[in-house]
Design an enzyme around this catalytic site. Sequence first.
Site, PDB file in Angstrom:
ATOM      1  N   GLU A   1       0.818  -1.213   0.000  1.00 35.77           N
ATOM      2  CA  GLU A   1       0.000   0.000   0.000  1.00 35.77           C
ATOM      3  C   GLU A   1       0.849   1.259   0.000  1.00 35.77           C
ATOM      4  O   GLU A   1       1.133   1.827   1.053  1.00 35.77           O
ATOM      5  CB  GLU A   1      -0.950   0.013   1.212  1.00 35.77           C
ATOM      6  CG  GLU A   1      -2.042  -1.034   1.121  1.00 35.77           C
ATOM      7  CD  GLU A   1      -3.085  -0.916   2.233  1.00 35.77           C
ATOM      8  OE1 GLU A   1      -2.891  -0.105   3.160  1.00 35.77           O
ATOM      9  OE2 GLU A   1      -4.096  -1.636   2.152  1.00 35.77           O
TER      10      GLU A   1
ATOM     11  N   GLU B   1      -6.301  -7.305  -1.021  1.00 34.96           N
ATOM     12  CA  GLU B   1      -6.556  -7.226   0.428  1.00 34.96           C
ATOM     13  C   GLU B   1      -7.886  -6.539   0.644  1.00 34.96           C
ATOM     14  O   GLU B   1      -8.176  -5.519   0.007  1.00 34.96           O
ATOM     15  CB  GLU B   1      -5.441  -6.429   1.121  1.00 34.96           C
ATOM     16  CG  GLU B   1      -5.526  -6.490   2.643  1.00 34.96           C
ATOM     17  CD  GLU B   1      -4.503  -5.588   3.327  1.00 34.96           C
ATOM     18  OE1 GLU B   1      -3.285  -5.815   3.140  1.00 34.96           O
ATOM     19  OE2 GLU B   1      -4.925  -4.652   4.032  1.00 34.96           O
TER      20      GLU B   1
HETATM   21  C1  IDC Z   1      -3.067  -3.941  10.297  1.00 33.16           C
HETATM   22  C2  IDC Z   1      -3.313  -5.151  11.182  1.00 33.16           C
HETATM   23  C3  IDC Z   1      -3.042  -4.773  12.623  1.00 33.16           C
HETATM   24  C4  IDC Z   1      -1.639  -4.193  12.712  1.00 33.16           C
HETATM   25  C5  IDC Z   1      -1.460  -3.041  11.745  1.00 33.16           C
HETATM   26  C6  IDC Z   1      -0.034  -2.523  11.736  1.00 33.16           C
HETATM   27  O1  IDC Z   1      -4.629  -5.615  10.999  1.00 33.16           O
HETATM   28  O2  IDC Z   1      -3.172  -5.897  13.463  1.00 33.16           O
HETATM   29  O3  IDC Z   1      -1.388  -3.755  14.016  1.00 33.16           O
HETATM   30  O4  IDC Z   1      -1.762  -3.455  10.443  1.00 33.16           O
HETATM   31  O5  IDC Z   1      -0.013  -1.183  11.382  1.00 33.16           O
HETATM   32  C7  IDC Z   1      -4.165  -2.177   5.631  1.00 33.16           C
HETATM   33  C8  IDC Z   1      -2.833  -2.781   5.650  1.00 33.16           C
HETATM   34  C9  IDC Z   1      -2.705  -3.822   6.736  1.00 33.16           C
HETATM   35  C10 IDC Z   1      -3.428  -3.396   7.997  1.00 33.16           C
HETATM   36  C11 IDC Z   1      -4.918  -3.301   7.668  1.00 33.16           C
HETATM   37  C12 IDC Z   1      -5.797  -2.918   8.858  1.00 33.16           C
HETATM   38  O6  IDC Z   1      -2.458  -3.343   4.413  1.00 33.16           O
HETATM   39  O7  IDC Z   1      -1.332  -4.038   7.002  1.00 33.16           O
HETATM   40  O8  IDC Z   1      -3.226  -4.380   8.964  1.00 33.16           O
HETATM   41  N1  IDC Z   1      -5.101  -2.357   6.577  1.00 33.16           N
HETATM   42  O9  IDC Z   1      -5.411  -1.668   9.368  1.00 33.16           O
HETATM   43  N2  IDC Z   1      -4.640  -1.341   4.732  1.00 33.16           N
HETATM   44  C13 IDC Z   1      -5.862  -0.945   5.112  1.00 33.16           C
HETATM   45  C14 IDC Z   1      -6.185  -1.590   6.287  1.00 33.16           C
END
Ligand code: IDC
Length: 308
Positions: A142, A230
Amino acid sequence: MKTYFERHGALRVQGTRLVDGAGQPVQLRGVSTLGLAWYPEFVNLGAFRTLRDEWGANTVRLAMYTCEEGGYMTDGDRAALEALIDRGVTLCEGLGMYAIIDWHILSDGDPNIHADAAEDFFRRISARVAGRPHVLYELCNEPNGAAVTWPVVKGYAERIIPVIRANAPEAVIICGTPTWSQDVDAVAAAPLDDANILYALHFYAATHGDALRRKAERALEAGTPVFVSECSICDASGDGVIDYASAAAWRELIERHGLSYIAWSLSNRDESAALIRADCPRTSDWTGDELTETGRWFRDMLLADREK
Ligand code: IDC
């Protein structure tokens, strides 16, 4: 019964669609690990087999964070992370599933920051898995930040793609897009010069609604191949409430266009996006009761799509 991989084998991009060797449209459907460093125990045969046989998944995405805790560019154990990717790739191969190797940038919003390391990583990993057509590469999870426009991301992709192509000339590659992989509509003006690329569209249904769905439609209308590498049905933090109405609208869009989709995430972390309940210690063979609401929603969708 033949596995999805046995039925379709090596894939390629045709128009906006992913197709097999015979030109038949395919739809990759599955789940993403959470950070490999955090939940390595979910990379196991029983888990992937359960996803295939009881959920109807045909793909697993292996998410390797670069700059979060335990990341490849921070304090992560690189050899251990690569071994987990190898294990995941081999498990998918044995089960006739597709595997996505995801260079999971996030807080490092500009993929160019660590492009040298990414080049080195993709060079070695693509050499190791060369000749295994069930593997797809995701260049940068991302990209984000005001300065990280499509031309910036494109510049990074143009560095990495030749490195992968040297070992995997025909592999399917997924390229992240600006604004946390939402700006798929920015690609059409200047797409990458490579036949087998799709562009990532990520959504979290409680945060992203009609506006992002319209962006997706615009991108597809402009001829951009889109891959939902995702997604979840809660909010973009990975937590909070589920928006079932928005989730249904996303599901409708995915099915109408036959988009490939991957649910975040295969873990029992105490957050809404986790597919497994936090109080469930099992790493495979989950019962319906051991899934979260999100887990049950995606299992239902995957099962409904299974025979396609
Ligand atoms: C989130 C995980 C969370 C973790 C965080 C780290 O769910 O447990 O603590 O990252 O910063 C994304 C990202 C993905 C995120 C997810 C939810 O690709 O890494 O995971 N998210 O926030 N993009 C949109 C949402």
